[in-house]
Design a protein around this motif. Structure first.
Motif, short mmCIF file in Angstrom:
data_model
loop_
_atom_site.label_atom_id
_atom_site.label_comp_id
_atom_site.label_asym_id
_atom_site.label_seq_id
_atom_site.Cartn_x
_atom_site.Cartn_y
_atom_site.Cartn_z
N GLY A 37 0.97 -1.31 -0.05
CA GLY A 37 0.28 -0.08 0.12
C GLY A 37 0.88 1.34 0.06
N SER A 38 0.58 2.28 0.61
CA SER A 38 1.23 3.56 0.57
C SER A 38 1.18 3.98 2.08
N PRO A 39 2.29 4.47 2.62
CA PRO A 39 2.35 5.04 3.95
C PRO A 39 2.00 6.74 3.82
N THR A 40 1.61 7.32 2.79
CA THR A 40 1.46 8.77 2.60
C THR A 40 0.19 9.06 1.87
N ASP A 41 -0.36 8.05 1.05
CA ASP A 41 -1.37 8.14 0.18
C ASP A 41 -2.34 7.02 0.17
N ARG A 42 -3.43 7.16 0.94
CA ARG A 42 -4.38 5.89 1.25
C ARG A 42 -5.33 5.96 0.16
N ARG A 43 -5.32 7.12 -0.57
CA ARG A 43 -6.62 7.08 -1.84
C ARG A 43 -7.78 6.62 -1.27
N ARG A 44 -8.35 5.50 -1.58
CA ARG A 44 -9.71 4.95 -1.36
C ARG A 44 -9.73 3.99 -0.10
N GLN A 45 -8.37 3.76 0.33
CA GLN A 45 -8.24 2.80 1.48
C GLN A 45 -8.78 3.40 2.87
N HIS B 215 -6.83 3.26 5.50
CA HIS B 215 -5.53 3.74 6.07
C HIS B 215 -4.46 3.73 5.39
N CYS B 216 -3.27 4.60 5.50
CA CYS B 216 -2.11 4.47 4.84
C CYS B 216 -1.18 3.19 5.83
N THR B 217 -0.74 2.65 4.58
CA THR B 217 -0.07 1.25 5.35
C THR B 217 1.36 1.05 4.73
N TYR B 218 2.08 0.10 5.46
CA TYR B 218 3.36 -0.60 5.06
C TYR B 218 3.41 -1.79 5.46
N LEU B 219 4.47 -2.55 5.03
CA LEU B 219 4.54 -4.01 5.56
C LEU B 219 5.65 -4.34 6.06
N THR B 220 5.92 -5.33 7.17
CA THR B 220 7.05 -5.68 7.65
C THR B 220 6.94 -7.43 7.34
N ALA B 221 8.16 -8.13 7.57
CA ALA B 221 8.14 -9.39 7.40
C ALA B 221 9.50 -10.00 7.91
N THR B 222 9.71 -11.13 8.02
CA THR B 222 10.93 -11.71 8.49
C THR B 222 11.23 -13.04 7.32
N VAL B 223 12.48 -13.07 7.22
CA VAL B 223 12.89 -14.16 6.35
C VAL B 223 13.82 -15.23 7.40
N ALA B 224 13.44 -16.34 7.49
CA ALA B 224 14.06 -17.19 8.59
C ALA B 224 14.01 -18.55 7.82
N ASP B 225 15.06 -19.47 7.82
CA ASP B 225 15.25 -20.72 7.38
C ASP B 225 14.75 -20.72 6.02
N GLY B 226 14.85 -19.88 5.17
CA GLY B 226 14.43 -20.00 3.83
C GLY B 226 12.84 -19.87 3.52
#
Length: 178
Positions: free
Chosen positions: A132-140, A142-153
């Motif tokens: 998504g976008s942290p600064t322009d939510r448009r029709r959403q 909320h403004c958004t972003y993602l986090t994730a983890t890479v572990a053991d492939g």
């Protein structure tokens, strides 16, 4: 390995700066992805200076200065997973099949353009993520972003972060950051 994914920051047209909550995530991210539509080089400079590793691409709203510094598509192998980043993937309908055909050697594709958060998996196993976008939510909502983890492939702990709602201008959902 901790990942931070953003797209469509559109600075300074849609907001004056990146949200503090997002900036506070930077020191904890091993890799930051930006899936295009930066609009200004200052945002690229900021993320390059504060990120351990930045993987970014240009988007349809990015001019010659950004296009000279960024590719249209970027690739990286991280923790045994093959990542790709691209700005635009076309309409939502048929996206999984289209992206699986275009990127058959990837495990994860990070993309932007729509400002709509997206997390699906193609029948081939390709995981498609739009932060998504942290600064322009448009029709959403909320403004958004993602986090994730890479572990053991494996990609784990994929989390969509919703930023606090802010006053919007002219009803179009553009964030006004004060």
């Amino acid at each position: 390995m901790r990942l931070l994914m953003v797209s469509d920051t559109h600075l300074p047209k849609r907001a004056k700066r990146l949200p503090e909550q997002l900036l506070a995530e930077l020191p904890y991210a091993d890799v930051v992805f930006h899936a295009g539509d930066w609009v200004d080089t200052a945002t690229l400079d900021l993320l390059e200076s504060r990120s351990r590793r930045l993987i970014g691409v240009y988007g349809n709203n990015d001019g010659p200065q950004l296009r000279s510094r960024l590719p249209e598509v970027a690739y990286a192998e991280l923790g045994g997973l093959r990542f790709g980043v691209v700005h635009e993937t076309g309409p939502a309908q048929g996206r999984e099949a289209r992206c699986a055909a275009r990127f058959p050697d990837l495990d994860v594709l990070v993309f932007g353009h729509s400002h709509i958060p997206w997390d699906t998996t193609a029948p081939t196993g390709l995981r498609l993520l739009n932060p998504g976008s942290p600064t322009d939510r448009r029709r959403q909502p909320h403004c958004t972003y993602l986090t994730a983890t890479v572990a053991d492939g494996a990609l784990t702990e994929v989390t969509l972060h919703r930023l606090p709602q802010r006053e919007s201008d002219s009803g179009r959902g553009r964030a006004v950051i004060r």
